[in-house]
Design a protein around this motif. Sequence first.
Motif, PDB file in Angstrom:
ATOM      1  N   UNK A  63     -36.601 -21.468  30.247  1.00 50.27           N
ATOM      2  CA  UNK A  63     -35.153 -21.333  30.337  1.00 50.27           C
ATOM      3  C   UNK A  63     -34.588 -22.514  31.098  1.00 50.27           C
ATOM      4  N   UNK A  64     -33.551 -23.105  30.562  1.00 50.60           N
ATOM      5  CA  UNK A  64     -32.948 -24.265  31.223  1.00 50.60           C
ATOM      6  C   UNK A  64     -31.494 -24.354  30.802  1.00 50.60           C
ATOM      7  N   UNK A  65     -30.636 -24.906  31.658  1.00 50.17           N
ATOM      8  CA  UNK A  65     -29.260 -25.124  31.209  1.00 50.17           C
ATOM      9  C   UNK A  65     -29.260 -26.051  29.998  1.00 50.17           C
ATOM     10  N   UNK A  66     -28.321 -25.840  29.110  1.00 48.02           N
ATOM     11  CA  UNK A  66     -28.229 -26.689  27.931  1.00 48.02           C
ATOM     12  C   UNK A  66     -28.714 -25.978  26.693  1.00 48.02           C
ATOM     13  N   UNK A  67     -28.745 -26.693  25.591  1.00 42.04           N
ATOM     14  CA  UNK A  67     -29.132 -26.096  24.314  1.00 42.04           C
ATOM     15  C   UNK A  67     -29.926 -27.112  23.516  1.00 42.04           C
ATOM     16  N   UNK A  68     -30.890 -26.583  22.749  1.00 39.39           N
ATOM     17  CA  UNK A  68     -31.632 -27.466  21.850  1.00 39.39           C
ATOM     18  C   UNK A  68     -30.792 -27.690  20.600  1.00 39.39           C
ATOM     19  N   UNK A  69     -30.592 -28.926  20.239  1.00 38.24           N
ATOM     20  CA  UNK A  69     -29.876 -29.228  19.000  1.00 38.24           C
ATOM     21  C   UNK A  69     -30.785 -28.959  17.818  1.00 38.24           C
ATOM     22  N   UNK A  70     -30.317 -28.102  16.904  1.00 36.94           N
ATOM     23  CA  UNK A  70     -31.117 -27.842  15.713  1.00 36.94           C
ATOM     24  C   UNK A  70     -31.253 -29.102  14.871  1.00 36.94           C
ATOM     25  N   UNK A  71     -30.212 -29.932  14.914  1.00 33.62           N
ATOM     26  CA  UNK A  71     -30.195 -31.128  14.067  1.00 33.62           C
ATOM     27  C   UNK A  71     -31.224 -32.155  14.540  1.00 33.62           C
ATOM     28  N   UNK A  72     -31.360 -32.320  15.864  1.00 38.29           N
ATOM     29  CA  UNK A  72     -32.207 -33.410  16.369  1.00 38.29           C
ATOM     30  C   UNK A  72     -33.438 -32.918  17.113  1.00 38.29           C
ATOM     31  N   UNK A  73     -33.477 -31.615  17.485  1.00 43.32           N
ATOM     32  CA  UNK A  73     -34.578 -31.104  18.303  1.00 43.32           C
ATOM     33  C   UNK A  73     -34.489 -31.535  19.753  1.00 43.32           C
ATOM     34  N   UNK A  74     -33.411 -32.206  20.107  1.00 47.11           N
ATOM     35  CA  UNK A  74     -33.270 -32.699  21.480  1.00 47.11           C
ATOM     36  C   UNK A  74     -32.325 -31.802  22.284  1.00 47.11           C
ATOM     37  N   UNK A  75     -32.516 -31.830  23.607  1.00 43.36           N
ATOM     38  CA  UNK A  75     -31.695 -30.998  24.482  1.00 43.36           C
ATOM     39  C   UNK A  75     -30.321 -31.641  24.682  1.00 43.36           C
ATOM     40  N   UNK A  76     -29.289 -30.798  24.735  1.00 40.30           N
ATOM     41  CA  UNK A  76     -27.937 -31.292  24.996  1.00 40.30           C
ATOM     42  C   UNK A  76     -27.250 -30.355  25.982  1.00 40.30           C
ATOM     43  N   UNK A  77     -26.117 -30.775  26.505  1.00 40.67           N
ATOM     44  CA  UNK A  77     -25.250 -29.941  27.362  1.00 40.67           C
ATOM     45  C   UNK A  77     -25.901 -29.516  28.670  1.00 40.67           C
ATOM     46  N   UNK A  78     -27.007 -30.142  29.075  1.00 42.12           N
ATOM     47  CA  UNK A  78     -27.652 -29.723  30.316  1.00 42.12           C
ATOM     48  C   UNK A  78     -27.001 -30.424  31.499  1.00 42.12           C
ATOM     49  N   UNK A  79     -26.838 -29.659  32.611  1.00 44.61           N
ATOM     50  CA  UNK A  79     -26.324 -30.324  33.806  1.00 44.61           C
ATOM     51  C   UNK A  79     -27.439 -31.065  34.550  1.00 44.61           C
ATOM     52  N   UNK A  80     -28.703 -30.825  34.148  1.00 39.60           N
ATOM     53  CA  UNK A  80     -29.788 -31.710  34.588  1.00 39.60           C
ATOM     54  C   UNK A  80     -29.817 -32.858  33.584  1.00 39.60           C
ATOM     55  N   UNK A 100     -43.985 -23.598  22.276  1.00 40.16           N
ATOM     56  CA  UNK A 100     -43.178 -23.397  23.481  1.00 40.16           C
ATOM     57  C   UNK A 100     -41.771 -23.004  23.041  1.00 40.16           C
ATOM     58  N   UNK A 101     -41.302 -21.876  23.548  1.00 41.45           N
ATOM     59  CA  UNK A 101     -39.935 -21.438  23.234  1.00 41.45           C
ATOM     60  C   UNK A 101     -38.992 -21.909  24.334  1.00 41.45           C
ATOM     61  N   UNK A 102     -37.813 -22.372  23.953  1.00 41.56           N
ATOM     62  CA  UNK A 102     -36.835 -22.837  24.946  1.00 41.56           C
ATOM     63  C   UNK A 102     -35.473 -22.218  24.644  1.00 41.56           C
ATOM     64  N   UNK A 103     -34.826 -21.755  25.686  1.00 40.83           N
ATOM     65  CA  UNK A 103     -33.470 -21.241  25.508  1.00 40.83           C
ATOM     66  C   UNK A 103     -32.687 -21.477  26.791  1.00 40.83           C
ATOM     67  N   UNK A 104     -31.370 -21.331  26.716  1.00 43.63           N
ATOM     68  CA  UNK A 104     -30.608 -21.622  27.931  1.00 43.63           C
ATOM     69  C   UNK A 104     -30.631 -20.442  28.896  1.00 43.63           C
ATOM     70  N   UNK A 105     -30.184 -20.694  30.112  1.00 40.74           N
ATOM     71  CA  UNK A 105     -30.348 -19.701  31.174  1.00 40.74           C
ATOM     72  C   UNK A 105     -29.532 -18.432  30.928  1.00 40.74           C
ATOM     73  N   UNK A 106     -28.378 -18.562  30.297  1.00 43.75           N
ATOM     74  CA  UNK A 106     -27.591 -17.349  30.000  1.00 43.75           C
ATOM     75  C   UNK A 106     -28.296 -16.494  28.946  1.00 43.75           C
ATOM     76  N   UNK A 107     -28.893 -17.141  27.953  1.00 40.72           N
ATOM     77  CA  UNK A 107     -29.654 -16.388  26.950  1.00 40.72           C
ATOM     78  C   UNK A 107     -30.849 -15.684  27.589  1.00 40.72           C
TER      79      UNK A 107
END
Length: 295
Positions: A63-80, A100-107
Motif C-alpha cells: 500500500x502506498x500513496x498514489x496509483x499505478x497507471x494502467x497505461x504505463x504500469x508506472x506509479x503516479x500521484x504519489x506524495x513520495x 506483487x499487488x499494489x494499491x493506494x493507502x485509501x484502498x
Amino acid sequence: MRLGIDLGGTKIEIIALDDSGRELLRCRVPTPRDNYEATLQVIVQLVHDAEAELGLRGSVGIGTPGALSRATGRLKNSNSVVLNGQSIQQDLESLLQRKVAISNDANCFALSEATDGAAAGAAVVFGVILGTGVGAGIVVNGHVLTGPNGIAGEWGHNPLPWPDAHELPGPQCYCGKQGCIETFLSGPGMMRLHERETGVALSAEEIVVRAEQGDAACELSLQTYENRLARSIAHVINILDPDVVVLGGGMSNIERLYANVPKIWGRWVFSDRVDTRLVKHQFGDSSGVRGAAWL
Ligand SMILES: [Zn+2]
C-alpha cells in the motif's frame, strides 16, 4: 501467509497475517530518503527477513500513496515523489520472484475494514480517510474496485455538494481547484474554517472538547462539519449505494459523527429511507498495512 507492506514517506512497515487475519509479525523501518533503489532494497530485505523468521513464504501486497497507471504500469500521484514514474510493481516482482499487488493507502484501508474489520461481511464498502487529506476507496465483494484511471473512490477533490452561498467558491485547494471536499473535511480544513469564522485557532480535538463544555462557536463548527460530511457522503450513496461507509483518519475519532451524520444525510439521499451504515474503523493506523496484506 500474507505479507503486507505500508510504504510511506517516512517509514516502511511490514506485517505478516495468517489466513484468519491473525498477526504473526510486524516490523517498521525508516524510508530511505529520496532514493528509489534503496527503497526497493529495504522492501526486499523486510520480506526476506520476515520469511526467514517465520519459516514461511508469503504473498506480497503493498500500500502506498498514489496509483499505478494502467497505461504505463508506472506509479503516479504519489506524495513520495521519488516513486512517481517508477515501475515499482515490475521491479519488485523481479526482485522478489513472485506477483506483487499494489494499491493506494485509501484502498488498503477500505479493504482491511471490509475483510475483517468494522465493515466485515458487507458487500459494498466505501472507506473514507478523513485526515490531513481526504481520500476514499471502494471494495465490492471483498475486492478493491479499480478502474482504467486507477482513481476509483477519489472523492476528496470533487466539489462540496449542495453548497450554500457562503461556501462558494470555497477554499483554494493544492490541486488547483477551489471548494474541494478535502478543503472542508480534512483536519486542517476544519481548523482553518473555524478560525476564519471565530478568529480563534484551535485543533479539531480542542474544538470537540470545547463543544462538549458548551462553547457555542465550537458546537456550531462541529454541526457545520457534520452537515458537510452528510452532504458529501449522501452524494456517494446516490451513486454507489454502499452497505457500509467506514471512516478512518484523525477526524474519524470524533465519536458524535456516527450518530449525527446518519440523522441528517437522508435530506440529500434520493430514497425514502437510508439503510447504509456509518461506522468507525476497527484497525485504525494498522488498516493500511493490513489491507496491503489482503490485496
Ligand atoms: Zn482539490
